[in-house]
Design a protein around this motif. Structure first.
Motif, short mmCIF file in Angstrom:
data_model
loop_
_atom_site.label_atom_id
_atom_site.label_comp_id
_atom_site.label_asym_id
_atom_site.label_seq_id
_atom_site.Cartn_x
_atom_site.Cartn_y
_atom_site.Cartn_z
N GLU A 242 41.45 40.76 50.08
CA GLU A 242 40.17 40.13 50.41
C GLU A 242 40.07 38.74 49.78
OE1 GLU A 242 40.51 43.16 49.26
OE2 GLU A 242 39.65 44.52 50.76
N ASP A 243 40.42 38.64 48.50
CA ASP A 243 40.36 37.35 47.82
C ASP A 243 41.33 36.35 48.45
OD1 ASP A 243 38.50 38.41 46.09
OD2 ASP A 243 39.98 38.90 44.54
N GLU A 244 42.52 36.83 48.77
CA GLU A 244 43.51 35.93 49.36
C GLU A 244 43.04 35.44 50.74
OE1 GLU A 244 47.55 37.07 49.34
OE2 GLU A 244 47.55 37.76 47.26
N THR A 245 42.40 36.32 51.49
CA THR A 245 41.89 35.92 52.80
C THR A 245 40.87 34.80 52.68
OG1 THR A 245 42.28 38.11 53.75
CG2 THR A 245 40.64 36.72 54.85
N GLU A 246 39.98 34.91 51.71
CA GLU A 246 38.99 33.85 51.49
C GLU A 246 39.66 32.53 51.19
OE1 GLU A 246 35.48 34.14 49.25
OE2 GLU A 246 35.29 36.30 49.49
N LEU A 247 40.67 32.57 50.33
CA LEU A 247 41.37 31.35 49.95
C LEU A 247 42.10 30.74 51.14
CD1 LEU A 247 42.77 32.45 46.48
CD2 LEU A 247 41.07 30.67 46.89
N LEU A 248 42.75 31.57 51.94
CA LEU A 248 43.47 31.07 53.11
C LEU A 248 42.51 30.47 54.13
CD1 LEU A 248 46.06 33.96 53.51
CD2 LEU A 248 46.54 31.62 52.76
N LEU A 249 41.38 31.14 54.36
CA LEU A 249 40.38 30.61 55.29
C LEU A 249 39.83 29.26 54.83
CD1 LEU A 249 38.42 33.87 56.17
CD2 LEU A 249 39.64 32.41 57.81
N SER A 250 39.62 29.13 53.53
CA SER A 250 39.06 27.88 53.01
C SER A 250 40.08 26.75 53.02
CB SER A 250 38.52 28.07 51.59
OG SER A 250 39.57 28.37 50.70
N ALA A 251 41.36 27.10 52.96
CA ALA A 251 42.40 26.07 52.88
C ALA A 251 42.90 25.59 54.24
CB ALA A 251 43.59 26.60 52.08
N ALA A 252 42.86 26.46 55.25
CA ALA A 252 43.43 26.12 56.56
C ALA A 252 42.54 25.14 57.31
CB ALA A 252 43.62 27.38 57.39
N ALA A 253 43.16 24.17 57.97
CA ALA A 253 42.42 23.17 58.73
C ALA A 253 41.99 23.69 60.09
CB ALA A 253 43.26 21.91 58.89
N ALA B 278 47.06 30.82 60.91
CA ALA B 278 48.04 31.80 61.36
C ALA B 278 49.39 31.57 60.69
CB ALA B 278 48.19 31.75 62.88
N ALA B 279 49.77 30.29 60.57
CA ALA B 279 51.06 29.97 59.95
C ALA B 279 51.04 30.32 58.46
CB ALA B 279 51.36 28.49 60.13
N MET B 280 49.91 30.10 57.80
CA MET B 280 49.79 30.41 56.38
C MET B 280 49.86 31.92 56.15
SD MET B 280 46.86 27.62 55.31
CE MET B 280 46.93 27.88 53.54
N VAL B 281 49.17 32.66 56.99
CA VAL B 281 49.21 34.12 56.88
C VAL B 281 50.63 34.62 57.10
CG1 VAL B 281 48.45 36.29 57.92
CG2 VAL B 281 46.80 34.44 57.55
N GLU B 282 51.33 34.04 58.06
CA GLU B 282 52.71 34.44 58.34
C GLU B 282 53.60 34.20 57.14
OE1 GLU B 282 56.28 33.51 61.59
OE2 GLU B 282 54.29 32.62 61.84
N ARG B 283 53.43 33.04 56.47
CA ARG B 283 54.25 32.73 55.30
C ARG B 283 53.95 33.70 54.15
NH1 ARG B 283 53.01 27.38 56.82
NH2 ARG B 283 51.53 27.11 55.10
N ARG B 284 52.66 34.03 54.01
CA ARG B 284 52.29 34.96 52.93
C ARG B 284 52.86 36.35 53.20
NH1 ARG B 284 52.30 36.63 48.43
NH2 ARG B 284 50.50 37.62 47.44
N VAL B 285 52.77 36.81 54.43
CA VAL B 285 53.30 38.13 54.79
C VAL B 285 54.81 38.17 54.59
CG1 VAL B 285 53.70 39.71 56.73
CG2 VAL B 285 51.42 38.73 56.36
N PRO C 31 54.89 33.24 47.63
CA PRO C 31 53.75 33.34 46.71
C PRO C 31 52.52 32.64 47.29
CG PRO C 31 55.74 32.74 45.52
CD PRO C 31 56.08 32.66 46.98
N LEU C 32 51.37 33.22 47.05
CA LEU C 32 50.12 32.65 47.57
C LEU C 32 49.98 31.19 47.16
CD1 LEU C 32 47.35 33.02 48.97
CD2 LEU C 32 46.44 33.67 46.72
N GLU C 33 50.35 30.88 45.92
CA GLU C 33 50.21 29.51 45.42
C GLU C 33 51.09 28.53 46.21
OE1 GLU C 33 49.09 32.41 42.32
OE2 GLU C 33 50.84 32.16 43.62
N HIS C 34 52.26 28.99 46.63
CA HIS C 34 53.12 28.13 47.44
C HIS C 34 52.55 27.96 48.85
CE1 HIS C 34 56.95 28.98 44.82
NE2 HIS C 34 56.10 28.12 44.26
N VAL C 35 51.90 28.99 49.35
CA VAL C 35 51.27 28.89 50.67
C VAL C 35 50.11 27.92 50.62
CG1 VAL C 35 50.02 30.15 52.46
CG2 VAL C 35 51.97 31.23 51.33
N LEU C 36 49.28 28.03 49.58
CA LEU C 36 48.12 27.16 49.45
C LEU C 36 48.52 25.74 49.04
CD1 LEU C 36 45.74 29.57 47.48
CD2 LEU C 36 45.57 28.96 49.91
N GLY C 37 49.58 25.65 48.25
CA GLY C 37 50.00 24.36 47.71
C GLY C 37 49.40 24.06 46.36
#
Length: 267
Positions: free
Chosen positions: A29-40, A46-53, A57-63
């Motif tokens: 749930e927390d990761e979903t919030e972060l991904l939603l807030s970071a994606a343009a 979708a690409a970020m979720v794919e990389r995380r799956v 690491p979440l930090e590498h996905v977010l940057g």
């Protein structure tokens, strides 16, 4: 949470949570919030979720990673700063804050998170940082910016000789995982972080020994070396630091499950 121009944002969030949870993400749930807030937008999301799956690491996905209240850039292939290491920074801030214009060196700096956090917490610091990994150096230079200098090279080797005998606080977040235990680490670390940032040799203390042996030449009288270690290694690490001529002590944070050895050069 960022809202996309879509009536399906809530259902998309629910779907992402389900997808991440199925991939083994404990804090889906927390990761979903972060991904939603970071994606343009939806495509980037979708690409970020794919990389995380896929295990990135979440930090590498977010940057970026949150560290000591700062948002620190973390590029792919760069060691992700751990929350437990905030305890080491707190100890360093307390020591550096006692001296005006403290000279600080951050060895094995990775993203530069430790030195950046320390410099941000104090008003006047002379900061120098080193790492042997080119990707880490590039990332650290972005984070450190005008707060200090970042050098590429092995431990003390790239530092200016003028720092010998002048360092008030020496941060060394050295690798301390025993070689045989590296393969037991979570895939996020084992696959996506540089082995040189994890592998501490046979008993995990090889790099620490090198740092401790050289530290007295670089520390100012009364200056301190701070190294993170594990609870089971603490006694041997303190013995190693003390054997170099420094006065060693062990400090522990039960909250962060963090152990730090501090070695101080006699006045």
């Amino acid at each position: 949470m960022q809202e996309f121009a879509s009536p399906h944002t809530a259902s998309s969030a629910s779907s992402i949570v389900t997808t991440l949870r199925a991939a083994g993400c404990v804090f889906a749930e927390d990761e979903t919030e972060l991904l939603l807030s970071a994606a343009a937008g939806p495509a980037e999301l979708a690409a970020m979720v794919e990389r995380r799956v896929a295990g990135l690491p979440l930090e590498h996905v977010l940057g970026w990673a949150e560290f000591c209240g700062l948002r620190v850039a973390v590029d792919p292939g760069v060691f992700v700063p751990r929350r437990r290491t905030e305890f080491l920074v707190r100890q360093a801030v307390a020591l550096a804050g006692r001296k005006p214009a403290a000279v600080v060196v951050d060895l094995c700096c990775g993203s530069g998170a430790l030195g950046t956090a320390l410099a941000a917490a104090l008003t006047d610091v002379e900061l120098h940082a080193t790492d042997v990994e080119p990707a880490a150096v590039r990332c650290a230079r972005r984070n450190v910016g005008e707060l200090g200098q970042v050098y590429e090279g092995d431990l003390f080797e790239p530092l200016p000789g003028s720092l010998r005998g002048r360092v008030d606080v020496l941060l060394a977040n050295v690798p301390y995982v025993p070689t045989d235990d590296v393969e037991l680490l979570p895939p996020e670390a084992r696959i996506h972080e540089p082995r040189v940032a994890l592998d501490g040799g046979g008993d995990g203390l090889d790099v620490m020994r090198r740092v401790a042996a050289a530290a007295p030449d670089w520390l100012a009288p009364g200056g301190s070396l701070l190294v993170e270690t594990s609870e089971r290694q603490a006694a041997r690490a303190a013995e190693t630091v003390g054997g170099s001529g420094l006065s060693a002590r062990v400090v522990v944070s039960e909250e962060l499950y963090a152990t730090v050895v501090i070695g101080t050069r006699p006045l």
